[in-house]
Design a protein around this motif. Structure first.
Motif, PDB file in Angstrom:
ATOM      1  N   ALA A 171       1.003  -1.467   0.154  1.00 27.67           N
ATOM      2  CA  ALA A 171       0.329   0.034   0.051  1.00 27.67           C
ATOM      3  C   ALA A 171       0.780   1.518   0.547  1.00 27.67           C
ATOM      4  N   PRO A 172       0.532   1.942  -0.692  1.00 23.99           N
ATOM      5  CA  PRO A 172       1.176   3.553  -0.722  1.00 23.99           C
ATOM      6  C   PRO A 172       1.690   3.566   0.848  1.00 23.99           C
ATOM      7  N   GLU A 173       0.498   3.637   1.999  1.00 27.52           N
ATOM      8  CA  GLU A 173       1.492   4.288   3.506  1.00 27.52           C
ATOM      9  C   GLU A 173       2.748   3.059   3.421  1.00 27.52           C
ATOM     10  N   VAL A 174       2.500   2.187   3.069  1.00 26.70           N
ATOM     11  CA  VAL A 174       3.528   1.577   3.409  1.00 26.70           C
ATOM     12  C   VAL A 174       4.945   1.864   3.022  1.00 26.70           C
ATOM     13  N   LEU A 175       4.836   1.986   1.381  1.00 28.78           N
ATOM     14  CA  LEU A 175       5.478   2.794   0.621  1.00 28.78           C
ATOM     15  C   LEU A 175       6.370   3.409   1.290  1.00 28.78           C
ATOM     16  N   ALA A 176       5.593   4.761   1.672  1.00 29.11           N
ATOM     17  CA  ALA A 176       5.897   6.011   1.823  1.00 29.11           C
ATOM     18  C   ALA A 176       7.722   6.390   2.578  1.00 29.11           C
ATOM     19  N   LEU A 177       7.890   5.493   4.003  1.00 28.39           N
ATOM     20  CA  LEU A 177       8.763   5.954   4.182  1.00 28.39           C
ATOM     21  C   LEU A 177       9.777   5.786   4.069  1.00 28.39           C
ATOM     22  N   PRO A 178      10.375   4.201   3.427  1.00 31.23           N
ATOM     23  CA  PRO A 178      11.193   3.440   2.651  1.00 31.23           C
ATOM     24  C   PRO A 178      11.662   4.529   1.201  1.00 31.23           C
ATOM     25  N   THR A 179      10.644   4.628   1.185  1.00 27.31           N
ATOM     26  CA  THR A 179      11.220   5.691  -0.078  1.00 27.31           C
ATOM     27  C   THR A 179      11.516   7.063  -0.142  1.00 27.31           C
ATOM     28  N   ALA A 180      10.811   7.386   0.575  1.00 30.41           N
ATOM     29  CA  ALA A 180      11.638   8.524   1.083  1.00 30.41           C
ATOM     30  C   ALA A 180      13.075   8.564   1.495  1.00 30.41           C
ATOM     31  N   SER A 181      12.859   7.809   2.719  1.00 32.61           N
ATOM     32  CA  SER A 181      14.701   7.645   3.305  1.00 32.61           C
ATOM     33  C   SER A 181      15.361   6.957   1.366  1.00 32.61           C
ATOM     34  N   LEU A 182      15.173   6.950   0.556  1.00 32.03           N
ATOM     35  CA  LEU A 182      15.849   6.477  -0.374  1.00 32.03           C
ATOM     36  C   LEU A 182      16.452   7.248  -1.315  1.00 32.03           C
ATOM     37  N   ALA A 183      15.106   7.936  -1.329  1.00 34.13           N
ATOM     38  CA  ALA A 183      15.404   9.439  -2.620  1.00 34.13           C
ATOM     39  C   ALA A 183      15.460  11.187  -2.019  1.00 34.13           C
ATOM     40  N   LEU A 184      15.387  10.851  -1.214  1.00 35.80           N
ATOM     41  CA  LEU A 184      16.279  12.269  -0.191  1.00 35.80           C
ATOM     42  C   LEU A 184      17.309  12.177  -0.856  1.00 35.80           C
ATOM     43  N   PRO A 185      18.347  11.504  -0.116  1.00 36.43           N
ATOM     44  CA  PRO A 185      19.841  11.362  -0.560  1.00 36.43           C
ATOM     45  C   PRO A 185      20.631  10.757  -1.708  1.00 36.43           C
ATOM     46  N   ALA A 186      19.980  10.199  -2.265  1.00 37.22           N
ATOM     47  CA  ALA A 186      20.022   9.763  -4.174  1.00 37.22           C
ATOM     48  C   ALA A 186      20.209  11.095  -4.398  1.00 37.22           C
ATOM     49  N   ALA A 187      18.617  11.709  -4.535  1.00 37.60           N
ATOM     50  CA  ALA A 187      18.835  12.750  -4.762  1.00 37.60           C
ATOM     51  C   ALA A 187      19.245  14.155  -4.559  1.00 37.60           C
ATOM     52  N   ALA A 188      19.975  13.738  -3.277  1.00 35.05           N
ATOM     53  CA  ALA A 188      20.725  15.145  -3.324  1.00 35.05           C
ATOM     54  C   ALA A 188      22.137  14.618  -3.673  1.00 35.05           C
ATOM     55  N   TYR A 189      22.101  13.427  -3.370  1.00 43.37           N
ATOM     56  CA  TYR A 189      23.528  13.132  -4.029  1.00 43.37           C
ATOM     57  C   TYR A 189      23.782  13.526  -5.849  1.00 43.37           C
ATOM     58  N   GLY A 190      22.722  13.573  -6.651  1.00 43.88           N
ATOM     59  CA  GLY A 190      22.656  13.084  -7.724  1.00 43.88           C
ATOM     60  C   GLY A 190      22.725  14.785  -8.141  1.00 43.88           C
ATOM     61  N   ALA A 191      21.887  15.398  -7.841  1.00 48.52           N
ATOM     62  CA  ALA A 191      22.103  16.738  -7.941  1.00 48.52           C
ATOM     63  C   ALA A 191      23.099  17.607  -7.187  1.00 48.52           C
ATOM     64  N   MET A 192      24.113  16.604  -6.174  1.00 47.24           N
ATOM     65  CA  MET A 192      25.567  17.473  -6.354  1.00 47.24           C
ATOM     66  C   MET A 192      26.420  17.105  -6.963  1.00 47.24           C
ATOM     67  N   LEU A 193      26.343  16.602  -7.886  1.00 46.65           N
ATOM     68  CA  LEU A 193      26.961  15.842  -8.768  1.00 46.65           C
ATOM     69  C   LEU A 193      27.150  16.533  -9.983  1.00 46.65           C
ATOM     70  N   LEU A 194      25.429  16.587 -10.652  1.00 45.78           N
ATOM     71  CA  LEU A 194      24.249  16.909 -12.162  1.00 45.78           C
ATOM     72  C   LEU A 194      25.027  18.841 -12.404  1.00 45.78           C
ATOM     73  N   ARG A 195      25.380  19.397 -10.739  1.00 43.81           N
ATOM     74  CA  ARG A 195      25.415  20.942 -11.483  1.00 43.81           C
ATOM     75  C   ARG A 195      26.280  21.624 -11.904  1.00 43.81           C
ATOM     76  N   GLY A 196      27.033  20.620 -11.186  1.00 44.92           N
ATOM     77  CA  GLY A 196      28.756  21.945 -12.444  1.00 44.92           C
ATOM     78  C   GLY A 196      27.973  21.444 -13.626  1.00 44.92           C
ATOM     79  N   VAL A 197      27.155  20.859 -14.060  1.00 45.20           N
ATOM     80  CA  VAL A 197      27.064  20.309 -15.819  1.00 45.20           C
ATOM     81  C   VAL A 197      25.851  20.934 -15.721  1.00 45.20           C
ATOM     82  N   VAL A 198      25.087  21.509 -15.241  1.00 45.32           N
ATOM     83  CA  VAL A 198      24.015  22.217 -15.544  1.00 45.32           C
ATOM     84  C   VAL A 198      24.774  23.974 -15.243  1.00 45.32           C
ATOM     85  N   ALA A 199      25.505  23.785 -14.783  1.00 47.08           N
ATOM     86  CA  ALA A 199      26.589  25.680 -14.802  1.00 47.08           C
ATOM     87  C   ALA A 199      27.461  25.799 -16.240  1.00 47.08           C
TER      88      ALA A 199
END
Length: 308
Positions: A171-199
């Motif tokens: 169910a969505p409520e079962v996935l919410a916490l694991p998804t957020a715990s995976l996605a937030l650090p991954a998005a931050a790490y990916g953005a840190m690598l990609l920001r130089g390319v954007v600049a």
């Protein structure tokens, strides 16, 4: 370029297989000791090692394991005797759903953060600082903080993510916490690598000309900057995707989510090396497959690179 990418991918996979096998072999103890649980004599332990093939030389076991992988045979569990492919097949759908949900959140958040951090404005510098700090936070700390806030304080989500019986989708409520715990650090790490390319992309002459002509931010991002980011973004996403598969070991264990990560943790604890190796190789194959796609995209979309 294309030929090099197609040759490099299998060579990297061979190198990763050696690293995975060596790392699994370096774990203290072995499956025979874990199965015996301290109740076997030296003779019985020797018999168990012979039965499971642990008495063979490491190079013989590696060649046998690698040859089995080439034939689609990941071996059998040293503890249960069941085929490793069967064990992974039972857990793979749950992890695939979790990884897909995490990627669906990671991609837009990563691109938005990278764009904001790469603009060079005062706001962009603040975003870059937040992204760098978030990427440095361990996964377990993010998961614990989200659980404390969303489950403990606000009571919005369950603190554990037990899957329903019968293989039904969570169910969505079962996935919410694991998804957020995976996605937030991954998005931050990916953005840190990609920001130089954007600049770098924003300083290209045709992009600066588009700004001067007063084109909308959305049109500049989609028409002028997007093509420059395609190959680097896919390359970064491939690394992030492989990291997500590996990070499920922490998240699934914390939330009681029965997927590949939980299987990997149990296999490491019991020194079930065939399961450890097969699960690690799956994560590596995801990352290397994404890198291959990124290399091919770079060869096909960058006019400065002539395919060989």
């Amino acid at each position: 370029m294309i030929v090099r990418a197609l040759v490099r991918a299998p060579l990297l996979l061979v190198g990763v297989s050696v690293l995975v096998f060596t790392t699994a072999e370096a774990l203290p103890g072995d499956a025979a000791q874990a199965r015996a649980a301290g109740r076997a004599t030296a003779e019985q332990l020797a018999g168990l090692r012979t039965e499971t093939g642990l008495d063979e030389a490491a190079w013989q076991r590696y060649l046998g394991w690698a040859w089995g992988l080439l034939r689609g045979d990941a071996g059998v569990s040293l503890l249960s005797g069941r085929p490793v492919a069967e064990l992974i097949g039972q857990r793979l759908p749950a992890t695939a759903v979790l990884a897909a949900a995490a990627l669906a959140v990671t991609v837009p958040v990563m691109l938005l953060l990278a764009w904001s951090a790469g603009t060079g404005s005062a706001f962009g510098r603040c975003v870059a600082a937040v992204v760098t700090a978030t990427a440095a936070v361990p996964q377990v700390v993010v998961a614990a903080a989200l659980t404390a806030l969303l489950s403990g304080v606000l009571g919005w989500l369950p603190p554990v993510s037990l899957l329903p019986a019968g293989g039904a989708l969570p169910a969505p409520e079962v996935l919410a916490l694991p998804t957020a715990s995976l996605a937030l650090p991954a998005a931050a790490y990916g953005a840190m690598l990609l920001r130089g390319v954007v600049a770098d992309a924003l300083t290209r002459p045709h992009v600066r000309d588009a700004w001067l002509r007063g084109l909308s931010r959305r049109r500049i991002a989609v028409r002028y900057v997007g093509p420059l980011l395609l190959a680097p973004a896919v390359r970064i996403l491939s690394v992030v995707a492989g990291g997500l598969v590996a990070a499920t070991a922490v998240v699934e264990t914390m939330f009681g989510y029965a997927g590949l990560g939980e299987l990997l943790v149990g296999a490491v604890a019991n020194r079930d090396t065939p399961v450890v190796q097969a699960t690690a190789m799956l994560a590596a194959a995801v990352a290397l497959g994404g890198l291959l796609v990124a290399d091919l995209l770079a060869a096909l979309t960058d006019p400065r690179r002539a395919p060989s």
